[in-house]
Enzyme design. Structure first.
Site, PDB file in Angstrom:
ATOM      1  N   ASP A  57       0.387  -5.838   3.914  1.00 32.08           N
ATOM      2  CA  ASP A  57       0.170  -4.423   4.241  1.00 32.08           C
ATOM      3  C   ASP A  57       0.468  -4.152   5.713  1.00 32.08           C
ATOM      4  OD1 ASP A  57      -0.515  -3.979   1.665  1.00 32.08           O
ATOM      5  OD2 ASP A  57      -2.690  -4.040   2.006  1.00 32.08           O
ATOM      6  N   CYS A  58       0.109  -5.116   6.561  1.00 30.96           N
ATOM      7  CA  CYS A  58       0.327  -4.918   8.003  1.00 30.96           C
ATOM      8  C   CYS A  58       1.696  -5.412   8.473  1.00 30.96           C
ATOM      9  CB  CYS A  58      -0.802  -5.588   8.795  1.00 30.96           C
ATOM     10  SG  CYS A  58      -1.258  -7.208   8.178  1.00 30.96           S
TER      11      CYS A  58
END
Lengths: 371, 136
Positions: free
Chosen positions: A112-113
């Site tokens: 996600d990051c």
């Protein structure tokens, strides 16, 4: 006054230890040889969108990236995955120092990051945020001489060994080598400022396989013994003192130039740095014996090794050095001049290296048997 | 005065069955040392060192050329890249002809190409990869 570990030999012979100690403050050492346990930490910076690199290749040579997103360690002996053995991490390091562009490829699983899953680009010493050599084991105090009793040519990390004791190879600067001039590591310790590959570097830690248990002769070990972990900025280095080495059919290694100044604390220290090749001995090992416990055929001095031949079983065997004495001298001389000019300041170690350390073998045991 | 010269001879496929080199040796009283020999689809190649009177060598070479042999005089079979060489000295004990000399004053390694017998043993022995094949 500053002198090299080679120049001091004659001074002590002529003037004696006491007078030499009064006159000389620092003695510089040098070595330039194959040091396989070498590599560099690199930080690439973040891409847009960012990537948490899981696998990294530099000029197709894999680097270790099991660290934070864009950090990697390129080991000198790593070779290309396609089986090419003549280009490896050592070449990548040399190319970076030379200022050449290096191809970077990385893959990732995506998070996600860090959503990106693949990147291909070029980096150089100018684009990298950090690029420093961190070598876990360099500057071996002493090292065995290699020969080959078999009837086949052997290709080893000690070079090409001709059949039937056709030659013998060694890898130490002997009387100029840093740790042979400070055998107990009284002045060389953690934090010691050193010459590393043309840059100012530091002793980071005891080197791997550090051992204090080797037998000694004339006050110096006659086996591998002590080693150093060293660190220094790739940006300040020169390919004159960091060079990729290709040991055919063995793999890649890195020639690293290291020089260490030794402050003459007392007469005992002066005695140590005045050691010469005729008093330093190394065992001759038969590399056709594929075992970790090879029995030394004999012990020979570096004076004999550097004469061009040694005697084995009544036969004259030609010798070769894998360590460049020419470069070792250059390094000791360069360091001498820097210390003299005040450009290079000596440091007291922050902590001494171990005074009691054993080098353990690796045994194949069960979970219950392991100590 | 005797001279020593190295030549690379190329024989076309139609010539490989003729004992041309033998006739040259006999006729011009030359000593010949074969360093390398090969026969392939493209013909034959012979790397030789000829020893003899300079005038006889010249005549011998002329004879070879008349017989349709491609003759190239060689000064160097391998060469040492001075930029790559670190003067470690690995090559010194490998070379059977003692063509590498370690100067014990400067500790530099010098390659004496006139002593080279073109065996090629140094090529895969040099760790910094400074020895390059010039020919063959």
């Amino acid at each position: 006054m500053v002198m090299t570990a080679e120049e001091i030999i004659d001074v002590v012979r002529r003037k004696g230890v006491e007078k030499a100690t009064r006159e000389v403050d620092v003695v510089t050492t040098g070595t330039f040889g194959a040091m396989c346990s070498s590599g560099a930490f690199l930080n690439f910076g973040h891409s847009e969108p960012p990537i948490k690199m899981q696998k990294v290749w530099l000029n197709d040579v894999p680097a270790y990236t099991g660290l934070a997103a864009v950090d990697a360690y390129i080991g000198a002996t790593e070779i290309r995955e396609n089986g090419d053995m003549d280009y490896g991490g050592a070449n990548v390091i040399e190319e970076l120092i030379a200022g050449n562009p290096v191809h970077l490829k990385a893959t990732a699983y995506g998070t996600d990051c860090y959503p990106r899953r693949k990147i291909e680009t070029y980096v150089s010493l100018k684009t990298l945020n950090q690029a420093y050599l961190y070598n876990p084991r360099n500057a071996y105090q002493n090292y065995a001489v290699a020969t080959n009793s078999s009837d086949m040519t052997l290709f080893t990390y000690m070079g090409k060994l001709l059949p039937n004791h056709g030659n013998a190879t060694f890898c130490s600067a002997g009387q100029l080598s840093p740790l042979l001039n400070d055998p107990q590591c009284r002045t060389i310790g953690i934090g010691t400022r050193i010459f590393l590959g043309g840059a100012v570097g530091y002793v980071a830690w005891e080197g791997t396989q550090f051992s204090t248990k080797a037998p000694t002769k004339n006050g110096v070990p006659t086996r591998g013994s002590r080693t150093l972990a060293v660190i220094g900025d790739l940006r300040e280095m020169s390919t004159d003192y960091v060079r990729a080495l290709d040991f055919r059919r063995y793999g890649m290694s890195l020639a690293v130039g290291i020089g260490i100044p030794i402050p003459i604390l007392d007469e005992q220290m002066m005695k140590c740095v005045s050691i010469s090749d005729k008093d330093i001995f190394a065992p001759v090992l038969d590399y056709s014996v594929q075992s970790r416990s090879r029995k030394p055929l004999k012990e020979v001095s570096y004076a004999e090794l550097k004469s061009g031949s040694i005697e084995l079983f009544g036969k004259k065997v030609k010798t070769s050095s894998l360590s460049s004495y020419y470069k070792a001298r250059q390094i000791a001389e360069k360091l001498k001049q820097s210390v003299q000019k005040g450009d290079f300041l000596l440091t007291e170690p922050i902590k001494r290296l171990p005074e009691d350390r054993t080098f353990n073998p690796l045994e194949i045991v069960s979970k219950e048997e392991v100590k | 005065m005797m001279a020593k010269r190295k030549y690379l001879l190329g024989f076309s496929p139609t010539r490989v069955r003729e004992p041309i080199t033998y006739r040259m040796v006999k006729e011009f009283d030359l000593m010949l040392n074969i360093l390398r020999a090969e026969v392939s689809e493209r013909g034959g190649r012979l790397l030789i060192e000829i020893e003899g009177k300079p005038s006889k060598i010249t005549s011998g070479v002329k004879y070879l050329k008349e017989k349709g042999v491609d003759v190239k005089e060689l000064n160097e079979y391998v060469s040492k890249d001075e930029e790559r060489c670190t003067h470690c000295g690995m090559c010194v004990s490998i070379c059977p002809a003692d063509a590498f000399e370690l100067d014990r004053k400067t500790y530099k390694v010098h390659f004496k190409s006139d002593k080279c017998i073109a065996c090629g043993l140094c090529l895969d022995a040099c760790p910094p990869d400074a020895m390059k094949l010039r020919i063959w």
